[in-house]
Design a protein around this motif. Structure first.
Motif, PDB file in Angstrom:
ATOM      1  N   GLY A  16       0.811  -1.213   0.000  1.00  0.00           N
ATOM      2  CA  GLY A  16       0.000   0.000   0.000  1.00  0.00           C
ATOM      3  C   GLY A  16       0.840   1.256   0.000  1.00  0.00           C
ATOM      4  N   SER A  17       0.155   2.394   0.095  1.00  0.00           N
ATOM      5  CA  SER A  17       0.810   3.705   0.048  1.00  0.00           C
ATOM      6  C   SER A  17       0.325   4.585   1.189  1.00  0.00           C
ATOM      7  N   LEU A  18       1.180   5.519   1.568  1.00  0.00           N
ATOM      8  CA  LEU A  18       0.838   6.572   2.531  1.00  0.00           C
ATOM      9  C   LEU A  18       1.535   7.850   2.085  1.00  0.00           C
ATOM     10  N   ARG A  19       0.938   8.969   2.429  1.00  0.00           N
ATOM     11  CA  ARG A  19       1.595  10.258   2.221  1.00  0.00           C
ATOM     12  C   ARG A  19       1.695  10.966   3.555  1.00  0.00           C
ATOM     13  N   LEU A  20       2.914  11.227   3.976  1.00  0.00           N
ATOM     14  CA  LEU A  20       3.170  11.977   5.194  1.00  0.00           C
ATOM     15  C   LEU A  20       3.290  13.459   4.862  1.00  0.00           C
ATOM     16  N   SER A  21       2.823  14.278   5.793  1.00  0.00           N
ATOM     17  CA  SER A  21       2.913  15.726   5.642  1.00  0.00           C
ATOM     18  C   SER A  21       3.705  16.308   6.797  1.00  0.00           C
ATOM     19  N   CYS A  22       4.395  17.397   6.512  1.00  0.00           N
ATOM     20  CA  CYS A  22       5.149  18.123   7.542  1.00  0.00           C
ATOM     21  C   CYS A  22       4.886  19.613   7.329  1.00  0.00           C
ATOM     22  N   PHE A  47      18.343   8.319   7.640  1.00  0.00           N
ATOM     23  CA  PHE A  47      18.010   9.329   6.635  1.00  0.00           C
ATOM     24  C   PHE A  47      17.231   8.691   5.494  1.00  0.00           C
ATOM     25  N   LEU A  48      16.202   9.410   5.012  1.00  0.00           N
ATOM     26  CA  LEU A  48      15.411   8.926   3.887  1.00  0.00           C
ATOM     27  C   LEU A  48      15.532   9.846   2.667  1.00  0.00           C
ATOM     28  N   ALA A  49      15.319  11.144   2.881  1.00  0.00           N
ATOM     29  CA  ALA A  49      15.295  12.065   1.744  1.00  0.00           C
ATOM     30  C   ALA A  49      15.418  13.492   2.255  1.00  0.00           C
ATOM     31  N   THR A  50      15.868  14.371   1.362  1.00  0.00           N
ATOM     32  CA  THR A  50      15.948  15.791   1.692  1.00  0.00           C
ATOM     33  C   THR A  50      15.572  16.623   0.478  1.00  0.00           C
ATOM     34  N   LYS A  65      14.964   4.958  -2.731  1.00  0.00           N
ATOM     35  CA  LYS A  65      14.930   5.557  -4.065  1.00  0.00           C
ATOM     36  C   LYS A  65      14.018   4.736  -4.971  1.00  0.00           C
ATOM     37  N   GLY A  66      13.111   5.423  -5.646  1.00  0.00           N
ATOM     38  CA  GLY A  66      12.170   4.745  -6.527  1.00  0.00           C
ATOM     39  C   GLY A  66      10.856   4.386  -5.866  1.00  0.00           C
ATOM     40  N   ARG A  67      10.813   4.335  -4.535  1.00  0.00           N
ATOM     41  CA  ARG A  67       9.566   4.046  -3.820  1.00  0.00           C
ATOM     42  C   ARG A  67       9.018   5.267  -3.096  1.00  0.00           C
ATOM     43  N   PHE A  68       9.902   6.098  -2.569  1.00  0.00           N
ATOM     44  CA  PHE A  68       9.497   7.289  -1.810  1.00  0.00           C
ATOM     45  C   PHE A  68       9.797   8.537  -2.630  1.00  0.00           C
ATOM     46  N   THR A  69       8.933   9.542  -2.484  1.00  0.00           N
ATOM     47  CA  THR A  69       9.131  10.814  -3.170  1.00  0.00           C
ATOM     48  C   THR A  69       8.915  11.959  -2.196  1.00  0.00           C
ATOM     49  N   ILE A  70       9.893  12.847  -2.109  1.00  0.00           N
ATOM     50  CA  ILE A  70       9.769  14.043  -1.273  1.00  0.00           C
ATOM     51  C   ILE A  70       9.390  15.214  -2.165  1.00  0.00           C
ATOM     52  N   SER A  71       8.495  16.059  -1.663  1.00  0.00           N
ATOM     53  CA  SER A  71       8.069  17.224  -2.424  1.00  0.00           C
ATOM     54  C   SER A  71       7.659  18.317  -1.454  1.00  0.00           C
ATOM     55  N   ARG A  72       7.455  19.528  -1.968  1.00  0.00           N
ATOM     56  CA  ARG A  72       7.003  20.606  -1.096  1.00  0.00           C
ATOM     57  C   ARG A  72       5.981  21.458  -1.810  1.00  0.00           C
ATOM     58  N   ASP A  73       5.114  22.060  -0.999  1.00  0.00           N
ATOM     59  CA  ASP A  73       4.105  22.994  -1.477  1.00  0.00           C
ATOM     60  C   ASP A  73       4.398  24.326  -0.809  1.00  0.00           C
ATOM     61  N   ASN A  74       4.965  25.249  -1.572  1.00  0.00           N
ATOM     62  CA  ASN A  74       5.372  26.527  -0.981  1.00  0.00           C
ATOM     63  C   ASN A  74       4.189  27.312  -0.426  1.00  0.00           C
ATOM     64  N   ALA A  75       3.071  27.229  -1.111  1.00  0.00           N
ATOM     65  CA  ALA A  75       1.905  27.996  -0.677  1.00  0.00           C
ATOM     66  C   ALA A  75       1.375  27.517   0.670  1.00  0.00           C
ATOM     67  N   GLN A  82       5.738  10.943  -0.063  1.00  0.00           N
ATOM     68  CA  GLN A  82       4.861   9.940  -0.652  1.00  0.00           C
ATOM     69  C   GLN A  82       5.581   8.600  -0.613  1.00  0.00           C
ATOM     70  N   MET A  83       4.935   7.618  -0.005  1.00  0.00           N
ATOM     71  CA  MET A  83       5.560   6.301   0.161  1.00  0.00           C
ATOM     72  C   MET A  83       4.705   5.256  -0.533  1.00  0.00           C
ATOM     73  N   ASN A  84       5.277   4.587  -1.498  1.00  0.00           N
ATOM     74  CA  ASN A  84       4.572   3.572  -2.277  1.00  0.00           C
ATOM     75  C   ASN A  84       5.187   2.196  -2.068  1.00  0.00           C
ATOM     76  N   ASN A  85       4.400   1.177  -2.398  1.00  0.00           N
ATOM     77  CA  ASN A  85       4.868  -0.207  -2.279  1.00  0.00           C
ATOM     78  C   ASN A  85       5.504  -0.450  -0.909  1.00  0.00           C
ATOM     79  N   LEU A  86       4.770  -0.112   0.123  1.00  0.00           N
ATOM     80  CA  LEU A  86       5.309  -0.218   1.477  1.00  0.00           C
ATOM     81  C   LEU A  86       5.514  -1.669   1.881  1.00  0.00           C
ATOM     82  N   LYS A  87       6.545  -1.864   2.713  1.00  0.00           N
ATOM     83  CA  LYS A  87       6.930  -3.196   3.163  1.00  0.00           C
ATOM     84  C   LYS A  87       6.918  -3.227   4.676  1.00  0.00           C
ATOM     85  N   PRO A  88       6.765  -4.395   5.285  1.00  0.00           N
ATOM     86  CA  PRO A  88       6.779  -4.449   6.750  1.00  0.00           C
ATOM     87  C   PRO A  88       8.026  -3.826   7.360  1.00  0.00           C
ATOM     88  N   GLU A  89       9.140  -3.905   6.682  1.00  0.00           N
ATOM     89  CA  GLU A  89      10.378  -3.318   7.213  1.00  0.00           C
ATOM     90  C   GLU A  89      10.382  -1.790   7.157  1.00  0.00           C
TER      91      GLU A  89
END
Length: 124
Positions: A16-22, A47-50, A65-75, A82-89
């Motif tokens: 499955g997938s989840l999207r975390l927000s900060c 460390f995961l991404a910056t 790399k290839g499963r997680f994507t970091i992005s920002r919304d300036n507004a 964004q985390m895709n193809n999540l694994k128990p680990e």
């Protein structure tokens, strides 16, 4: 000072997938770099991404790399993971972090500001 508040964690099945927000608030975001980390019980904070807030440049750990994507919304002053193809680990507490200065920092001690963390649990 920069204040960070994470959200979006939860329980998801493997694959499955989840999207975390900060959500970030505080003084200028010029030269601000945001990072995502995770920490599983009994393990170090990894460390995961910056992302650089101004340029949008990104850098990923090989492990995601290839499963997680970091992005920002300036507004919205918000950074996402964004985390895709999540694994128990991938089960861990996920943290958002921020630092001013050069892009590309990966060590946790290079970041000055941290959120409270959000739990992600991936069931098999």
């Amino acid at each position: 000072q920069v204040q960070l508040v994470e959200s979006g964690g939860g329980l998801v099945q493997a694959g499955g997938s989840l999207r975390l927000s900060c959500a970030a608030s505080g003084r200028t975001f010029f030269t601000l770099n945001m990072g995502w980390y995770r920490q599983a019980p009994g393990k170090e904070r990894d460390f995961l991404a910056t992302i650089n807030w101004t340029s949008g440049n990104t850098y990923y750990a090989d492990s995601v790399k290839g499963r997680f994507t970091i992005s920002r919304d300036n507004a919205k002053n918000t950074v996402y993971l964004q985390m895709n193809n999540l694994k128990p680990e991938d089960t861990a507490i996920y943290y958002c972090a921020a630092r001013y200065g050069n892009f590309g920092a990966r060590r946790p001690d290079e970041y000055n500001y941290w959120g409270q963390g959000t739990q992600v649990t991936v069931s098999s």
